[in-house]
Design a protein around this motif. Sequence first.
Motif, PDB file in Angstrom:
ATOM      1  N   VAL A 116       0.848  -1.192   0.000  1.00 31.29           N
ATOM      2  CA  VAL A 116       0.000   0.000   0.000  1.00 31.29           C
ATOM      3  C   VAL A 116       0.883   1.241   0.000  1.00 31.29           C
ATOM      4  CG1 VAL A 116      -1.870   1.226   1.153  1.00 31.29           C
ATOM      5  CG2 VAL A 116      -1.738  -1.269   1.328  1.00 31.29           C
ATOM      6  N   THR A 117       0.576   2.171  -0.888  1.00 30.80           N
ATOM      7  CA  THR A 117       1.337   3.419  -0.988  1.00 30.80           C
ATOM      8  C   THR A 117       0.383   4.598  -1.157  1.00 30.80           C
ATOM      9  OG1 THR A 117       1.546   3.137  -3.389  1.00 30.80           O
ATOM     10  CG2 THR A 117       3.352   2.299  -2.022  1.00 30.80           C
ATOM     11  N   ASP A 118       0.953   5.782  -0.997  1.00 34.43           N
ATOM     12  CA  ASP A 118       0.295   7.048  -1.294  1.00 34.43           C
ATOM     13  C   ASP A 118      -1.056   7.244  -0.610  1.00 34.43           C
ATOM     14  OD1 ASP A 118       2.415   7.752  -3.025  1.00 34.43           O
ATOM     15  OD2 ASP A 118       1.503   6.602  -4.637  1.00 34.43           O
ATOM     16  N   PRO A 119      -1.137   6.986   0.702  1.00 33.70           N
ATOM     17  CA  PRO A 119      -2.389   7.312   1.386  1.00 33.70           C
ATOM     18  C   PRO A 119      -2.604   8.825   1.389  1.00 33.70           C
ATOM     19  CG  PRO A 119      -0.686   6.774   2.982  1.00 33.70           C
ATOM     20  CD  PRO A 119      -0.099   6.480   1.626  1.00 33.70           C
ATOM     21  N   ALA A 120      -3.834   9.254   1.170  1.00 30.65           N
ATOM     22  CA  ALA A 120      -4.101  10.695   1.076  1.00 30.65           C
ATOM     23  C   ALA A 120      -5.551  10.978   1.437  1.00 30.65           C
ATOM     24  CB  ALA A 120      -3.812  11.211  -0.336  1.00 30.65           C
ATOM     25  N   LEU A 121      -5.763  12.155   2.004  1.00 31.48           N
ATOM     26  CA  LEU A 121      -7.112  12.670   2.222  1.00 31.48           C
ATOM     27  C   LEU A 121      -7.494  13.528   1.025  1.00 31.48           C
ATOM     28  CD1 LEU A 121      -6.912  13.690   5.987  1.00 31.48           C
ATOM     29  CD2 LEU A 121      -7.963  11.631   5.024  1.00 31.48           C
ATOM     30  N   VAL A 122      -8.755  13.453   0.633  1.00 34.81           N
ATOM     31  CA  VAL A 122      -9.259  14.115  -0.567  1.00 34.81           C
ATOM     32  C   VAL A 122     -10.400  15.050  -0.182  1.00 34.81           C
ATOM     33  CG1 VAL A 122     -10.470  13.699  -2.752  1.00 34.81           C
ATOM     34  CG2 VAL A 122      -8.605  12.185  -2.042  1.00 34.81           C
ATOM     35  N   GLY A 123     -10.478  16.200  -0.855  1.00 33.42           N
ATOM     36  CA  GLY A 123     -11.651  17.051  -0.675  1.00 33.42           C
ATOM     37  C   GLY A 123     -11.406  18.350   0.052  1.00 33.42           C
ATOM     38  N   ASP A 124     -10.304  19.038  -0.252  1.00 34.31           N
ATOM     39  CA  ASP A 124     -10.071  20.358   0.326  1.00 34.31           C
ATOM     40  C   ASP A 124     -11.163  21.331  -0.122  1.00 34.31           C
ATOM     41  OD1 ASP A 124      -7.734  19.590   1.581  1.00 34.31           O
ATOM     42  OD2 ASP A 124      -6.469  20.134  -0.126  1.00 34.31           O
ATOM     43  N   PRO A 125     -11.517  22.303   0.713  1.00 34.98           N
ATOM     44  CA  PRO A 125     -12.484  23.313   0.276  1.00 34.98           C
ATOM     45  C   PRO A 125     -11.939  24.128  -0.891  1.00 34.98           C
ATOM     46  CG  PRO A 125     -11.510  23.905   2.401  1.00 34.98           C
ATOM     47  CD  PRO A 125     -11.067  22.516   2.100  1.00 34.98           C
ATOM     48  N   VAL A 126     -12.843  24.574  -1.737  1.00 42.64           N
ATOM     49  CA  VAL A 126     -12.508  25.395  -2.892  1.00 42.64           C
ATOM     50  C   VAL A 126     -13.219  26.738  -2.739  1.00 42.64           C
ATOM     51  CG1 VAL A 126     -12.611  25.613  -5.400  1.00 42.64           C
ATOM     52  CG2 VAL A 126     -12.261  23.356  -4.347  1.00 42.64           C
ATOM     53  N   GLU A 127     -12.436  27.793  -2.586  1.00 45.87           N
ATOM     54  CA  GLU A 127     -12.984  29.136  -2.379  1.00 45.87           C
ATOM     55  C   GLU A 127     -14.015  29.132  -1.255  1.00 45.87           C
ATOM     56  OE1 GLU A 127     -14.377  30.625  -6.104  1.00 45.87           O
ATOM     57  OE2 GLU A 127     -12.359  30.709  -6.984  1.00 45.87           O
ATOM     58  N   GLY A 128     -13.673  28.422  -0.179  1.00 45.86           N
ATOM     59  CA  GLY A 128     -14.502  28.402   1.014  1.00 45.86           C
ATOM     60  C   GLY A 128     -15.635  27.391   1.005  1.00 45.86           C
ATOM     61  N   LEU A 129     -15.869  26.709  -0.114  1.00 45.75           N
ATOM     62  CA  LEU A 129     -16.946  25.724  -0.194  1.00 45.75           C
ATOM     63  C   LEU A 129     -16.359  24.321  -0.069  1.00 45.75           C
ATOM     64  CD1 LEU A 129     -19.915  25.059  -0.627  1.00 45.75           C
ATOM     65  CD2 LEU A 129     -19.492  25.112  -3.102  1.00 45.75           C
ATOM     66  N   HIS A 130     -16.867  23.558   0.905  1.00 42.78           N
ATOM     67  CA  HIS A 130     -16.408  22.189   1.125  1.00 42.78           C
ATOM     68  C   HIS A 130     -17.191  21.241   0.225  1.00 42.78           C
ATOM     69  CE1 HIS A 130     -14.185  22.905   5.033  1.00 42.78           C
ATOM     70  NE2 HIS A 130     -14.880  24.013   4.927  1.00 42.78           N
ATOM     71  N   PRO A 131     -16.515  20.354  -0.511  1.00 41.30           N
ATOM     72  CA  PRO A 131     -17.254  19.391  -1.323  1.00 41.30           C
ATOM     73  C   PRO A 131     -18.175  18.499  -0.496  1.00 41.30           C
ATOM     74  CG  PRO A 131     -14.946  19.442  -1.966  1.00 41.30           C
ATOM     75  CD  PRO A 131     -15.058  20.258  -0.718  1.00 41.30           C
ATOM     76  N   SER A 132     -17.753  18.160   0.729  1.00 44.78           N
ATOM     77  CA  SER A 132     -18.532  17.311   1.623  1.00 44.78           C
ATOM     78  C   SER A 132     -18.171  17.655   3.052  1.00 44.78           C
ATOM     79  CB  SER A 132     -18.231  15.834   1.345  1.00 44.78           C
ATOM     80  OG  SER A 132     -18.876  14.992   2.292  1.00 44.78           O
ATOM     81  N   ASP A 133     -18.957  17.121   4.004  1.00 51.86           N
ATOM     82  CA  ASP A 133     -18.577  17.298   5.408  1.00 51.86           C
ATOM     83  C   ASP A 133     -17.515  16.285   5.822  1.00 51.86           C
ATOM     84  OD1 ASP A 133     -20.379  15.159   5.304  1.00 51.86           O
ATOM     85  OD2 ASP A 133     -21.276  15.614   7.250  1.00 51.86           O
ATOM     86  N   HIS A 134     -17.285  15.269   4.995  1.00 50.88           N
ATOM     87  CA  HIS A 134     -16.202  14.300   5.215  1.00 50.88           C
ATOM     88  C   HIS A 134     -15.063  14.591   4.247  1.00 50.88           C
ATOM     89  CE1 HIS A 134     -18.232  10.811   7.487  1.00 50.88           C
ATOM     90  NE2 HIS A 134     -19.144  11.760   7.423  1.00 50.88           N
ATOM     91  N   ARG A 135     -13.889  14.094   4.576  1.00 50.69           N
ATOM     92  CA  ARG A 135     -12.797  14.007   3.618  1.00 50.69           C
ATOM     93  C   ARG A 135     -12.783  12.590   3.046  1.00 50.69           C
ATOM     94  NH1 ARG A 135      -8.692  17.572   4.577  1.00 50.69           N
ATOM     95  NH2 ARG A 135      -8.044  17.047   2.456  1.00 50.69           N
ATOM     96  N   GLY A 136     -12.430  12.496   1.780  1.00 52.94           N
ATOM     97  CA  GLY A 136     -12.253  11.184   1.195  1.00 52.94           C
ATOM     98  C   GLY A 136     -10.933  10.572   1.627  1.00 52.94           C
ATOM     99  N   VAL A 137     -10.866   9.243   1.618  1.00 52.65           N
ATOM    100  CA  VAL A 137      -9.664   8.505   1.991  1.00 52.65           C
ATOM    101  C   VAL A 137      -9.233   7.673   0.786  1.00 52.65           C
ATOM    102  CG1 VAL A 137      -8.709   6.717   3.498  1.00 52.65           C
ATOM    103  CG2 VAL A 137     -10.266   8.448   4.434  1.00 52.65           C
ATOM    104  N   ALA A 138      -8.025   7.923   0.298  1.00 50.94           N
ATOM    105  CA  ALA A 138      -7.519   7.258  -0.899  1.00 50.94           C
ATOM    106  C   ALA A 138      -6.188   6.581  -0.619  1.00 50.94           C
ATOM    107  CB  ALA A 138      -7.348   8.260  -2.045  1.00 50.94           C
ATOM    108  N   CYS A 139      -5.901   5.502  -1.336  1.00 48.89           N
ATOM    109  CA  CYS A 139      -4.597   4.868  -1.285  1.00 48.89           C
ATOM    110  C   CYS A 139      -4.437   3.965  -2.505  1.00 48.89           C
ATOM    111  CB  CYS A 139      -4.394   4.078   0.005  1.00 48.89           C
ATOM    112  SG  CYS A 139      -5.573   2.764   0.253  1.00 48.89           S
ATOM    113  N   THR A 140      -3.223   3.545  -2.746  1.00 46.91           N
ATOM    114  CA  THR A 140      -2.903   2.692  -3.886  1.00 46.91           C
ATOM    115  C   THR A 140      -2.491   1.318  -3.390  1.00 46.91           C
ATOM    116  OG1 THR A 140      -2.223   4.590  -5.231  1.00 46.91           O
ATOM    117  CG2 THR A 140      -1.395   2.416  -5.886  1.00 46.91           C
TER     118      THR A 140
END
Length: 272
Positions: A241-265
Amino acid sequence: MTTVVRVLTWNVWWQFGPQWRERQPLLLEAIRESGADIVALEESWSRAHGSQASEFAAALGFAGVFAAQSLPPLPDVPEHPEQAEVDLGLGLLSRWPITSTRVVPLPARHRPEAPVSLVAEIAHPDGPLNVIVTCLEWEPAFNDDRIAQSRLVADLATSPALDGSAPVIVLGDLNAAPDSAILRPLRDVLTDAWTAGGGDPNAVSLPSDHPQAPLEAEELIDRRIDHVLYRLGRPGQRVTVTDPALVGDPVEGLHPSDHRGVACTLAWQNRD
């Protein structure tokens, strides 16, 4: 031969909160930028003429499926009249064809409708890939259901019918932190990909700094409650498993979701 697959699980907050329409392109762009090949969507929406999964799949050139019902229960009084006809469930997006799906109800002694898990087989070019998408109960008063649901998902993931050349992958909002007793049935038989990949042990997927954060959920807030788990598809298989990352930073103050996505390879040898 080594197979490499990037996965993402994300609670995408249905049509809750303000500006839900404006959030859709932010979600889609974050999924695209994540580079994920397989994406699980919890709190996804569907209506008579299409679903979030089908719309995102079409935009990405992916396959997409939707399964209902899931958690949380829909509001008795929708914020917008058209939401009275909108379902809440689980979505799955895949770069490769989704060849079969099965919807499995979870134990729910305290809910009028049982939430479900989605069990899917994906036709990866190197061999079939089995994925389970789920969302578990969160209410502390319903801990009996939470534990029973965790056990059932563990049973689904460890079914010999899913053995093969690829690991079995579980993606979901499990509404429990990695060290929670609720997840013990899953921890006993599956590997936490975030930890295996060297992810930050203090990572947060339900942050308290979101404007609509559920601060009353003290057990869950500011914890990583969204998970990528896996088990070996056959004895002796090695998964990296590599490159674990959180996804979903706010864009111009708007959050895509109330959660962050969790990604990995995930990478594995799929043949001897």
